[in-house]
Design an enzyme around this catalytic site. Sequence first.
Site, PDB file in Angstrom:
ATOM      1  N   TYR A 121      -2.458 -11.067  15.456  1.00 39.09           N
ATOM      2  CA  TYR A 121      -2.360  -9.951  14.498  1.00 39.09           C
ATOM      3  C   TYR A 121      -3.560  -9.006  14.668  1.00 39.09           C
ATOM      4  O   TYR A 121      -3.396  -7.794  14.812  1.00 39.09           O
ATOM      5  CB  TYR A 121      -2.294 -10.508  13.074  1.00 39.09           C
ATOM      6  CG  TYR A 121      -2.495  -9.474  11.987  1.00 39.09           C
ATOM      7  CD1 TYR A 121      -1.511  -8.538  11.691  1.00 39.09           C
ATOM      8  CD2 TYR A 121      -3.682  -9.433  11.240  1.00 39.09           C
ATOM      9  CE1 TYR A 121      -1.700  -7.585  10.698  1.00 39.09           C
ATOM     10  CE2 TYR A 121      -3.872  -8.493  10.239  1.00 39.09           C
ATOM     11  CZ  TYR A 121      -2.879  -7.575   9.970  1.00 39.09           C
ATOM     12  OH  TYR A 121      -3.072  -6.639   8.986  1.00 39.09           O
TER      13      TYR A 121
ATOM     14  N   VAL B  21       0.848  -1.203   0.000  1.00 39.28           N
ATOM     15  CA  VAL B  21       0.000   0.000   0.000  1.00 39.28           C
ATOM     16  C   VAL B  21       0.882   1.251   0.000  1.00 39.28           C
ATOM     17  O   VAL B  21       0.645   2.191  -0.753  1.00 39.28           O
ATOM     18  CB  VAL B  21      -0.949   0.008   1.221  1.00 39.28           C
ATOM     19  CG1 VAL B  21      -1.695   1.340   1.321  1.00 39.28           C
ATOM     20  CG2 VAL B  21      -1.950  -1.140   1.130  1.00 39.28           C
TER      21      VAL B  21
ATOM     22  N   THR C 264      -7.449  -3.088   9.674  1.00 38.43           N
ATOM     23  CA  THR C 264      -7.778  -4.326   8.975  1.00 38.43           C
ATOM     24  C   THR C 264      -9.123  -4.928   9.378  1.00 38.43           C
ATOM     25  O   THR C 264      -9.581  -4.737  10.513  1.00 38.43           O
ATOM     26  CB  THR C 264      -6.660  -5.362   9.245  1.00 38.43           C
ATOM     27  OG1 THR C 264      -7.065  -6.646   8.774  1.00 38.43           O
ATOM     28  CG2 THR C 264      -6.359  -5.495  10.735  1.00 38.43           C
ATOM     29  N   ASP C 265      -9.699  -5.702   8.464  1.00 37.32           N
ATOM     30  CA  ASP C 265     -10.898  -6.492   8.772  1.00 37.32           C
ATOM     31  C   ASP C 265     -10.611  -7.563   9.836  1.00 37.32           C
ATOM     32  O   ASP C 265     -11.536  -8.090  10.442  1.00 37.32           O
ATOM     33  CB  ASP C 265     -11.432  -7.164   7.488  1.00 37.32           C
ATOM     34  CG  ASP C 265     -10.409  -8.067   6.816  1.00 37.32           C
ATOM     35  OD1 ASP C 265      -9.196  -7.763   6.893  1.00 37.32           O
ATOM     36  OD2 ASP C 265     -10.808  -9.080   6.216  1.00 37.32           O
TER      37      ASP C 265
ATOM     38  N   LYS D  78      -3.555  -5.169  16.032  1.00 43.51           N
ATOM     39  CA  LYS D  78      -4.065  -4.065  15.205  1.00 43.51           C
ATOM     40  C   LYS D  78      -5.188  -3.315  15.941  1.00 43.51           C
ATOM     41  O   LYS D  78      -5.294  -2.095  15.839  1.00 43.51           O
ATOM     42  CB  LYS D  78      -4.572  -4.596  13.854  1.00 43.51           C
ATOM     43  CG  LYS D  78      -3.486  -5.099  12.915  1.00 43.51           C
ATOM     44  CD  LYS D  78      -2.602  -4.006  12.334  1.00 43.51           C
ATOM     45  CE  LYS D  78      -3.322  -3.112  11.372  1.00 43.51           C
ATOM     46  NZ  LYS D  78      -2.391  -2.109  10.764  1.00 43.51           N
TER      47      LYS D  78
ATOM     48  N   ALA E 222       3.057  -1.814   9.016  1.00 40.81           N
ATOM     49  CA  ALA E 222       2.455  -2.764   9.959  1.00 40.81           C
ATOM     50  C   ALA E 222       3.265  -4.056   9.971  1.00 40.81           C
ATOM     51  O   ALA E 222       4.008  -4.341   9.020  1.00 40.81           O
ATOM     52  CB  ALA E 222       1.014  -3.076   9.562  1.00 40.81           C
TER      53      ALA E 222
ATOM     54  N   THR F 197       2.646  -7.481   9.245  1.00 40.03           N
ATOM     55  CA  THR F 197       1.533  -8.091   8.502  1.00 40.03           C
ATOM     56  C   THR F 197       1.641  -9.614   8.344  1.00 40.03           C
ATOM     57  O   THR F 197       0.824 -10.212   7.644  1.00 40.03           O
ATOM     58  CB  THR F 197       1.407  -7.444   7.103  1.00 40.03           C
ATOM     59  OG1 THR F 197       2.685  -7.511   6.465  1.00 40.03           O
ATOM     60  CG2 THR F 197       0.948  -6.012   7.185  1.00 40.03           C
TER      61      THR F 197
HETATM   62  N1  LIG Z   1      -2.218  -7.175   3.192  1.00 37.14           N
HETATM   63  C1  LIG Z   1      -3.507  -7.295   3.485  1.00 37.14           C
HETATM   64  O1  LIG Z   1      -4.207  -8.196   2.990  1.00 37.14           O
HETATM   65  C2  LIG Z   1      -4.170  -6.317   4.413  1.00 37.14           C
HETATM   66  C3  LIG Z   1      -5.527  -6.491   4.712  1.00 37.14           C
HETATM   67  C4  LIG Z   1      -6.155  -5.571   5.542  1.00 37.14           C
HETATM   68  C5  LIG Z   1      -5.445  -4.512   6.070  1.00 37.14           C
HETATM   69  N2  LIG Z   1      -4.110  -4.389   5.783  1.00 37.14           N
HETATM   70  C6  LIG Z   1      -3.397  -3.260   6.388  1.00 37.14           C
HETATM   71  O2  LIG Z   1      -2.936  -2.423   5.352  1.00 37.14           O
HETATM   72  C7  LIG Z   1      -1.733  -1.761   5.767  1.00 37.14           C
HETATM   73  C8  LIG Z   1      -0.673  -1.918   4.703  1.00 37.14           C
HETATM   74  O3  LIG Z   1      -0.402  -3.311   4.560  1.00 37.14           O
HETATM   75  P1  LIG Z   1       0.419  -3.896   3.323  1.00 37.14           P
HETATM   76  O4  LIG Z   1      -0.403  -4.953   2.711  1.00 37.14           O
HETATM   77  O5  LIG Z   1       0.942  -2.774   2.490  1.00 37.14           O
HETATM   78  O6  LIG Z   1       1.595  -4.596   4.127  1.00 37.14           O
HETATM   79  P2  LIG Z   1       3.137  -4.755   3.765  1.00 37.14           P
HETATM   80  O7  LIG Z   1       3.323  -4.853   2.304  1.00 37.14           O
HETATM   81  O8  LIG Z   1       3.616  -5.859   4.655  1.00 37.14           O
HETATM   82  O9  LIG Z   1       3.740  -3.373   4.235  1.00 37.14           O
HETATM   83  C9  LIG Z   1       3.969  -3.075   5.572  1.00 37.14           C
HETATM   84  C10 LIG Z   1       5.203  -2.229   5.666  1.00 37.14           C
HETATM   85  O10 LIG Z   1       5.494  -2.009   7.051  1.00 37.14           O
HETATM   86  C11 LIG Z   1       6.889  -2.031   7.177  1.00 37.14           C
HETATM   87  N3  LIG Z   1       7.381  -2.374   8.504  1.00 37.14           N
HETATM   88  C12 LIG Z   1       7.207  -3.520   9.189  1.00 37.14           C
HETATM   89  N4  LIG Z   1       7.928  -3.498  10.328  1.00 37.14           N
HETATM   90  C13 LIG Z   1       8.584  -2.313  10.339  1.00 37.14           C
HETATM   91  C14 LIG Z   1       9.493  -1.707  11.241  1.00 37.14           C
HETATM   92  N5  LIG Z   1       9.931  -2.313  12.339  1.00 37.14           N
HETATM   93  N6  LIG Z   1       9.973  -0.481  10.928  1.00 37.14           N
HETATM   94  C15 LIG Z   1       9.592   0.156   9.814  1.00 37.14           C
HETATM   95  N7  LIG Z   1       8.735  -0.367   8.915  1.00 37.14           N
HETATM   96  C16 LIG Z   1       8.234  -1.593   9.182  1.00 37.14           C
HETATM   97  C17 LIG Z   1       7.343  -3.112   6.225  1.00 37.14           C
HETATM   98  O11 LIG Z   1       8.718  -2.898   5.954  1.00 37.14           O
HETATM   99  P3  LIG Z   1       9.604  -3.999   5.180  1.00 37.14           P
HETATM  100  O12 LIG Z   1       9.164  -3.861   3.749  1.00 37.14           O
HETATM  101  O13 LIG Z   1      10.988  -3.573   5.428  1.00 37.14           O
HETATM  102  O14 LIG Z   1       9.240  -5.319   5.801  1.00 37.14           O
HETATM  103  C18 LIG Z   1       6.430  -2.906   5.031  1.00 37.14           C
HETATM  104  O15 LIG Z   1       7.001  -2.079   4.061  1.00 37.14           O
HETATM  105  C19 LIG Z   1      -1.379  -2.356   7.136  1.00 37.14           C
HETATM  106  O16 LIG Z   1      -1.877  -1.520   8.132  1.00 37.14           O
HETATM  107  C20 LIG Z   1      -2.157  -3.665   7.172  1.00 37.14           C
HETATM  108  O17 LIG Z   1      -2.452  -4.046   8.494  1.00 37.14           O
HETATM  109  C21 LIG Z   1      -3.464  -5.248   4.961  1.00 37.14           C
END
Ligand SMILES: NC(=O)c1ccc[n+]([C@@H]2O[C@H](COP(=O)([O-])OP(=O)(O)OC[C@H]3O[C@@H](n4cnc5c(N)ncnc54)[C@H](OP(=O)(O)O)[C@@H]3O)[C@@H](O)[C@H]2O)c1
Length: 296
Positions: A125, A13, A101-102, A129, A60, A62
């Site tokens: 998780y 995202v 998140t859901d 959240k 997050a 994740t």
């Molecule tokens: N993916 C889904 O299906 C889903 C569904 C519902 C809601 N969401 C929510 O949507 C949002 C975005 O999720 P996404 O899918 O984009 O997840 P993502 O691709 O895993 O991105 C999360 C980012 O957070 C970073 N992060 C994790 N630990 C960290 C730390 N210690 N310091 C700094 N950065 C850190 C990660 O860095 P690295 O790249 O270095 O690991 C990654 O770039 C989150 O709030 C998630 O809970 C996601």
Amino acid sequence: MGKVLLFGARGQVGQVLHQVLSPHAEVTAVGRSELDLLHPEKIRQLIATERPEVVVNAAAYTAVDKAETDVEAAYAINATAPKIMAEAVQELGATLIHISTDYVLKGDKGLPYLVQDVPEPLSVYGQSKLAGEQGVQQSCDRNIILRTAWVYGVHGKGNFVKTMLRLGNERPEVRVVADQVGTPTWAQHIAEAVTHLVQASEDASDDFYGIYHFTNSGVCSWYDFAIAIFEEAYRLALISQKPNVIPITTAEYPVPAKRPSYSVLDNSKIRLLLQDHPPHWREALRKMLKTLKVRS
Ligand SMILES: NC(=O)c1ccc[n+]([C@@H]2O[C@H](COP(=O)([O-])OP(=O)(O)OC[C@H]3O[C@@H](n4cnc5c(N)ncnc54)[C@H](OP(=O)(O)O)[C@@H]3O)[C@@H](O)[C@H]2O)c1
């Protein structure tokens, strides 16, 4: 729009959000390499130095199944870090947009979840959240919590669509869970919704703040989603054959973390702001696959 500070800049995202926001605002985007969210002091310092009008948290922990045993790290990133952001944002009188998140929901309602429904997460998780949402609500007046679901995008490490494309090229048969229902959501559309929220926060009244739900429109199971991915990807020649998709139950695919079986989110609050229905999930999928095709 003024200054925006974006955390999670290299997530699926975060990357597209950086692109979509940049023409509209002066964006400082930080990923883990610039700032590790395990260091609360650095979060405070950065927000105090940058003095943004809006902070967007797309970072997050994740890894849903890993969180079941890596509890401390999940809470540090998903609960402590957003609370620190909220406190620092409150000091500035700025706005915090926090993505959630859901998985904070139990998933037994059988009707789309409203923003006022009581969350009841089933996994570490989801609990971490929810703790993040609560910390944000308690510490910052101008907070927006944007819950989304079943996210996939062009960027980032991996997601269901990319996994299906890989399996589709490797296997004649794929088994996919058919008794979990939700709405696949393209990261591009989340980024556009967040950009609307940032714009609207400029001269917002008190009732603007609070929880929003945003997903693409429509409902399907992971099984339906897999079938659609293979049909659309085959049409675009991203895969050379459509594998046979076998529907299975959650019980037949045991994983450490429990998932909500029904996590459809009611989008009506954000629809008022966007003045439109979010695009249907299948239309969004088609556009995402076309983008992948152009890039391949
Ligand atoms: N993916 C889904 O299906 C889903 C569904 C519902 C809601 N969401 C929510 O949507 C949002 C975005 O999720 P996404 O899918 O984009 O997840 P993502 O691709 O895993 O991105 C999360 C980012 O957070 C970073 N992060 C994790 N630990 C960290 C730390 N210690 N310091 C700094 N950065 C850190 C990660 O860095 P690295 O790249 O270095 O690991 C990654 O770039 C989150 O709030 C998630 O809970 C996601």
